[in-house]
Design a protein around this motif. Structure first.
Motif, mmCIF file in Angstrom:
data_model
loop_
_atom_site.group_PDB
_atom_site.id
_atom_site.type_symbol
_atom_site.label_atom_id
_atom_site.label_comp_id
_atom_site.label_asym_id
_atom_site.label_seq_id
_atom_site.Cartn_x
_atom_site.Cartn_y
_atom_site.Cartn_z
ATOM 1 N N LEU A 134 13.913 16.178 -74.945
ATOM 2 C CA LEU A 134 14.824 15.081 -74.221
ATOM 3 C C LEU A 134 16.574 15.090 -74.331
ATOM 4 O O LEU A 134 17.302 15.273 -73.759
ATOM 5 N N PHE A 135 16.267 14.991 -75.812
ATOM 6 C CA PHE A 135 17.800 14.904 -76.334
ATOM 7 C C PHE A 135 18.585 16.118 -76.193
ATOM 8 O O PHE A 135 19.907 16.001 -75.599
ATOM 9 N N PHE A 136 18.143 17.467 -76.618
ATOM 10 C CA PHE A 136 18.724 18.337 -76.268
ATOM 11 C C PHE A 136 18.998 18.899 -74.759
ATOM 12 O O PHE A 136 19.998 19.377 -74.431
ATOM 13 N N ARG A 137 17.907 18.315 -73.845
ATOM 14 C CA ARG A 137 18.250 18.643 -72.583
ATOM 15 C C ARG A 137 19.496 18.004 -72.110
ATOM 16 O O ARG A 137 20.063 18.457 -71.121
ATOM 17 N N LYS A 138 19.460 16.603 -72.313
ATOM 18 C CA LYS A 138 20.665 15.974 -72.198
ATOM 19 C C LYS A 138 22.065 16.302 -72.475
ATOM 20 O O LYS A 138 22.851 16.642 -71.765
ATOM 21 N N LEU A 139 21.784 16.670 -73.804
ATOM 22 C CA LEU A 139 22.960 17.294 -74.311
ATOM 23 C C LEU A 139 23.507 18.618 -73.817
ATOM 24 O O LEU A 139 24.811 18.559 -73.300
ATOM 25 N N VAL A 140 22.577 19.577 -73.686
ATOM 26 C CA VAL A 140 23.012 20.723 -73.370
ATOM 27 C C VAL A 140 23.437 20.683 -71.604
ATOM 28 O O VAL A 140 24.276 21.508 -71.274
ATOM 29 N N SER A 141 22.790 20.164 -70.910
ATOM 30 C CA SER A 141 22.863 20.018 -69.486
ATOM 31 C C SER A 141 24.210 19.441 -69.255
ATOM 32 O O SER A 141 25.093 19.757 -68.330
ATOM 33 N N SER A 142 24.772 18.409 -70.032
ATOM 34 C CA SER A 142 26.109 18.017 -69.755
ATOM 35 C C SER A 142 27.197 18.766 -70.339
ATOM 36 O O SER A 142 28.245 18.906 -69.798
ATOM 37 N N LEU A 143 26.970 19.530 -71.347
ATOM 38 C CA LEU A 143 28.034 20.589 -71.873
ATOM 39 C C LEU A 143 28.101 21.720 -70.997
ATOM 40 O O LEU A 143 29.293 22.122 -70.934
ATOM 41 N N ILE A 144 27.186 22.117 -70.370
ATOM 42 C CA ILE A 144 27.090 23.474 -69.560
ATOM 43 C C ILE A 144 27.184 23.193 -68.087
ATOM 44 O O ILE A 144 27.480 23.861 -67.224
ATOM 45 N N GLY A 145 27.078 21.922 -67.737
ATOM 46 C CA GLY A 145 27.375 21.489 -66.188
ATOM 47 C C GLY A 145 26.213 21.788 -65.288
ATOM 48 O O GLY A 145 26.423 21.955 -64.075
ATOM 49 N N ARG A 146 24.987 21.766 -65.948
ATOM 50 C CA ARG A 146 23.803 22.052 -64.944
ATOM 51 C C ARG A 146 22.463 21.849 -65.916
ATOM 52 O O ARG A 146 22.509 21.775 -66.905
ATOM 53 N N THR A 147 21.553 21.402 -64.974
ATOM 54 C CA THR A 147 20.288 21.062 -65.823
ATOM 55 C C THR A 147 19.605 22.286 -66.385
ATOM 56 O O THR A 147 19.241 22.987 -65.744
ATOM 57 N N ILE A 148 19.066 21.966 -67.591
ATOM 58 C CA ILE A 148 18.221 22.871 -68.313
ATOM 59 C C ILE A 148 16.978 22.069 -68.959
ATOM 60 O O ILE A 148 17.313 20.863 -69.683
ATOM 61 N N SER A 149 15.869 22.306 -68.432
ATOM 62 C CA SER A 149 14.878 21.380 -68.674
ATOM 63 C C SER A 149 14.134 21.837 -70.058
ATOM 64 O O SER A 149 13.620 20.853 -70.542
ATOM 65 N N ASP A 150 14.167 22.972 -70.609
ATOM 66 C CA ASP A 150 13.598 23.310 -71.885
ATOM 67 C C ASP A 150 14.484 24.088 -72.897
ATOM 68 O O ASP A 150 14.270 25.386 -73.054
ATOM 69 N N PRO A 151 15.699 23.224 -73.275
ATOM 70 C CA PRO A 151 16.512 24.214 -74.136
ATOM 71 C C PRO A 151 16.162 24.731 -75.573
ATOM 72 O O PRO A 151 16.939 25.740 -75.916
ATOM 73 N N THR A 152 14.927 24.482 -75.648
ATOM 74 C CA THR A 152 14.550 24.981 -77.220
ATOM 75 C C THR A 152 13.477 26.001 -76.869
ATOM 76 O O THR A 152 12.870 26.509 -77.906
ATOM 77 N N SER A 153 13.304 26.389 -75.650
ATOM 78 C CA SER A 153 12.336 27.298 -75.468
ATOM 79 C C SER A 153 12.732 28.867 -76.007
ATOM 80 O O SER A 153 14.007 29.257 -75.884
ATOM 81 N N GLY A 154 11.801 29.280 -76.755
ATOM 82 C CA GLY A 154 12.082 30.867 -77.214
ATOM 83 C C GLY A 154 11.487 31.822 -76.360
ATOM 84 O O GLY A 154 11.647 33.312 -76.705
ATOM 85 N N TYR A 155 11.064 31.786 -74.980
ATOM 86 C CA TYR A 155 10.562 32.478 -74.218
ATOM 87 C C TYR A 155 11.790 33.148 -73.166
ATOM 88 O O TYR A 155 12.012 32.100 -72.393
#
Length: 237
Positions: A134-155
């Motif tokens: 959840l923390f990195f979802r919010k962080l990454v989504s704000s930094l790249i300007g679009r929602t990423i729901s699973d930013p730590t996925s290795g798939y």
């Protein structure tokens, strides 16, 4: 004719890796399979080779980031056009490989990340793991300007341009999860998420127990800060 390789980073996955390879081959029998054995102390390399995979081994454990970059360098040097990345512990369902590949092969995007949170039934991560996501979802989504729901996925699946980019020193080898997405966005690559299924780790192994999640979050945040402070010329494609 395009060539695709499935890469599997593995560390002490003896007893599991052969089944992962077999399951991948059942879904995409024409794809080559590469296992990068990160200095395992068990029989991971031997089982992977017996199952018919190409095996590249580190002489000692070098960490997840170095391991997957080894795979990218191998794939790029061997002329592969597309790459799929899947974990060696059996958590990623190979049945979704064609779904991951479809938009990349069609040229609609450069990089696809599989999300366990987009409608396909998957296992429920631990509370600490969900908190970190959840923390990195919010962080990454704000930094790249679009929602990423699973930013730590290795798939993941991506094309040769991303492959080449990830062979350079700009690749975040220390903690290459959310940081990969930020790096790709800074370089102008197109990113897409699609739903996939993930299973719980049958062996119960996790790096997210005790104080490890806090350490992981701290190190990942440092890695992201370094990425954001780099000279933007490094991200030129």
């Amino acid at each position: 004719m395009s060539k695709t390789i499935v890469v599997i980073p593995a560390y002490n996955e003896g007893g599991v890796i052969a089944r992962v390879i077999e399951n991948v081959r059942c879904v995409v029998p024409d794809f080559d399979i590469l296992v990068v054995n990160d200095g395992s102390k068990d029989n991971t390399a031997r089982e992977a080779a017996a199952a018919g995979a190409i095996v590249v081994s580190h002489s000692f454990n070098m960490g997840y980031g170095v391991t997957i970059q080894t795979a990218y360098k191998f794939a790029y040097a061997k002329g592969y056009d597309f790459l799929v990345q899947i974990d060696g512990d059996g958590q990623h369902d190979p049945a979704f490989i064609p779904e991951l590949m479809r938009p990349v092969v069609a040229g609609d995007t450069d990089f696809v990340v599989g999300s366990r949170f987009l409608g396909v039934e998957s296992y429920r991560p631990s509370f600490s793991r969900r908190l970190g996501i959840l923390f990195f979802r919010k962080l990454v989504s704000s930094l790249i300007g679009r929602t990423i729901s699973d930013p730590t996925s290795g798939y993941q699946a991506f094309n040769r341009d991303v492959m080449r980019f990830f062979t350079t020193d700009v690749f975040p080898c220390d903690y290459p999860d959310a940081d990969m997405l930020i790096t790709l966005n800074l370089a102008g690559f197109r990113i897409r998420e699609i739903p996939v299924r993930m299973f719980a780790n049958a062996a119960g192994k996790t790096m997210h127990s005790g104080f490890k999640p806090l350490y992981y979050m701290f190190k990942m945040c440092l890695s992201i800060v370094v990425t954001l402070l780099r000279n933007r010329q490094l991200y030129r494609r």
